[in-house]
Structures are given as C-alpha cells and as structure tokens.
Write a protein that holds these residues in place. Structure first.
Motif, PDB file in Angstrom:
ATOM      1  N   GLU A 117     -33.469 -57.766  51.114  1.00 42.95           N
ATOM      2  CA  GLU A 117     -33.371 -57.326  52.508  1.00 42.95           C
ATOM      3  C   GLU A 117     -32.043 -56.619  52.776  1.00 42.95           C
ATOM      4  N   SER A 121     -31.085 -61.671  57.816  1.00 47.86           N
ATOM      5  CA  SER A 121     -32.146 -61.525  58.819  1.00 47.86           C
ATOM      6  C   SER A 121     -31.825 -62.393  60.025  1.00 47.86           C
ATOM      7  N   LYS A 127     -37.272 -59.444  56.341  1.00 49.83           N
ATOM      8  CA  LYS A 127     -37.236 -58.046  56.735  1.00 49.83           C
ATOM      9  C   LYS A 127     -37.891 -57.181  55.655  1.00 49.83           C
ATOM     10  N   ASP A 128     -38.022 -55.896  55.939  1.00 48.32           N
ATOM     11  CA  ASP A 128     -38.463 -54.970  54.897  1.00 48.32           C
ATOM     12  C   ASP A 128     -37.480 -55.036  53.734  1.00 48.32           C
ATOM     13  N   PRO A 223     -38.317 -60.229  65.272  1.00 50.91           N
ATOM     14  CA  PRO A 223     -37.952 -59.150  64.335  1.00 50.91           C
ATOM     15  C   PRO A 223     -37.589 -57.847  65.041  1.00 50.91           C
ATOM     16  N   LYS A 227     -33.881 -56.143  64.958  1.00 49.57           N
ATOM     17  CA  LYS A 227     -33.645 -54.765  64.493  1.00 49.57           C
ATOM     18  C   LYS A 227     -32.778 -54.000  65.496  1.00 49.57           C
TER      19      LYS A 227
END
Length: 232
Positions: A117, A121, A127-128, A223, A227
């Motif tokens: 990641e 997070s 996360k992506d 999430p 972000k």
C-alpha cells in the motif's frame, strides 16, 4: 551476510512484548519457507508493522529484510539499526536501485518484506496496492506471502498520539498461503481477506472505537475519507 544487529533487536522486542504483556497471536508461520527467498507482503496500519510482520517469520527462523523509505535510514537513531539489520532503503527518486537491491536479496535466498500500500491506511482497510511486490516475486521466482497485521494501530499510527506503553494490547499476525503467480488485484483481495479474518476474531470489541474501521462500527475514516486526508 553477518547479522550482529538483528538478533539483539529481536531480543529487545520480545522483552518489550513481555513487559507490556502483549497478547500476540501468530498464525500461518508454517507458510514461511525455512530456506530460500520469499516476498512477505503485509497490510500497513501502524509505524510498528515491520516489527510485528517480521515476527510472523520468526517461528521459521527467518529474518525479514524490509523495504522502507530512505528517510528512516537517515535518522540518527533508527538509521544505524536499519542498516545493521540489512533492511532496504527506498528512494522514490531512484526507485530502480532499491528494486534491484531487493531482487538481489531475494535471489540470494533472503525474505524481503514490503508494504504494497506504500503508506499507512487511515481507514484500517487495505488500500490499492502498488505493483512492486507481485512483480518482484515473479521476477525473482520466489513465493509471495500475503500477510495481515491487526492491533498494531492502537500503539502508533498516522494522525494519532503514540501509545507505546499501553499494556495488554492484542496483536494478530496472519501469514497466508503462498501465492504464485498472481496479480496486484488478487494480492489486495487476499490481504483484505486475511485482515477481515483478523478483525472478525479480534478478542476485543472495537465498536465505537477510533481504531476500528467504519464498516465494523468504528470511528476510523472511511476509505473515501481517508483518501481525501491523504491527498491534502
């Protein structure tokens, strides 16, 4: 390579675990190969995750060489320790050199730890993930070990004060079965599955707590909110 620094650091960490009466659970350590290279890919919820993710390989008597941002290696305290433990500095301005150093370590039979990641997070979900972990394991021809750590965020995480002397904190470390070959999306999905499992079986309720993700009733950012915080 000689390891004169890593064993004493592990001994100090284990002493800290006992003093603070941490309730550490390690699952899946049998998936860590006792010899040969491997990429250990962990989720990232705390500044201390490298200690606990690395501890997941301890039953196999393996020392994990973590990839970490180069600023950590420049610190007057952490720098000598990181270099002494043969961790791998990551300079985003010269990323290929770091990648090659990690490949060389894998090919020489080391276990390399990576947080796909890239950053902690804030939502305490996965996360992506970046492409490095999967690509590295594939290029080196070594297994990829998806890993989840949970509970570490209660000690020290982004946007919260440190609580390093907190006692009796449960910590869960789960090392999943090796993945080979795979994709970034598959790695992220598997890491989230392991994290979901760790959260579902965590011995303390986090409902209404800052350290629990929003979808489980905690007050951590979603999430999407996380972000936006990261993009500030």
């Amino acid at each position: 390579m000689p390891d004169r620094v890593y064993p004493p650091v592990i001994a100090a960490a284990k002493l800290m675990f006992r003093v603070l009466d941490m309730r550490i659970t390690v699952e899946g350590a049998e998936h860590v190969p006792t010899t040969g290279g491997a990429v250990l890919a962990s989720n990232h919820v705390s500044y201390l995750d490298f200690i606990f993710a690395g501890y997941g390989a301890h039953p196999a008597r393996r020392l994990v060489r973590f990839m970490a941002k180069h600023e950590v290696f420049e610190h007057r305290v952490s720098g000598p320790l990181m270099r002494g433990m043969h961790h791998i500095p990551v300079d985003r301005a010269a990323g290929q050199a770091s990648y090659q150093q990690a490949l060389d370590a894998l090919r020489s039979g080391e276990v390399v730890g990576i947080f796909p990641e890239a950053t902690i997070s804030r939502s305490f979900t996965v996360k992506d993930v970046k492409s490095g972990a999967v690509r590295m394991a594939d290029e080196a021809g070594v297994p990829l070990l998806p890993t989840a750590v949970w509970g570490t965020q209660r000690l020290w995480t982004k946007g919260r004060p440190k609580s390093l002397t907190q006692r009796h904190v449960p910590i869960t470390i789960i090392v999943g079965e090796p993945m080979q070959p795979t994709t970034d999306a598959a790695l992220r999905e598997r890491m989230q599955e392991l994290l979901d499992d760790a959260q579902a079986r965590y011995p303390e309720s986090g409902e209404g707590q800052w350290w629990q993700p929003a979808h489980l009733g905690g007050t951590a950012p979603t999430p999407e909110e996380a972000k936006r915080l990261d993009d500030r």
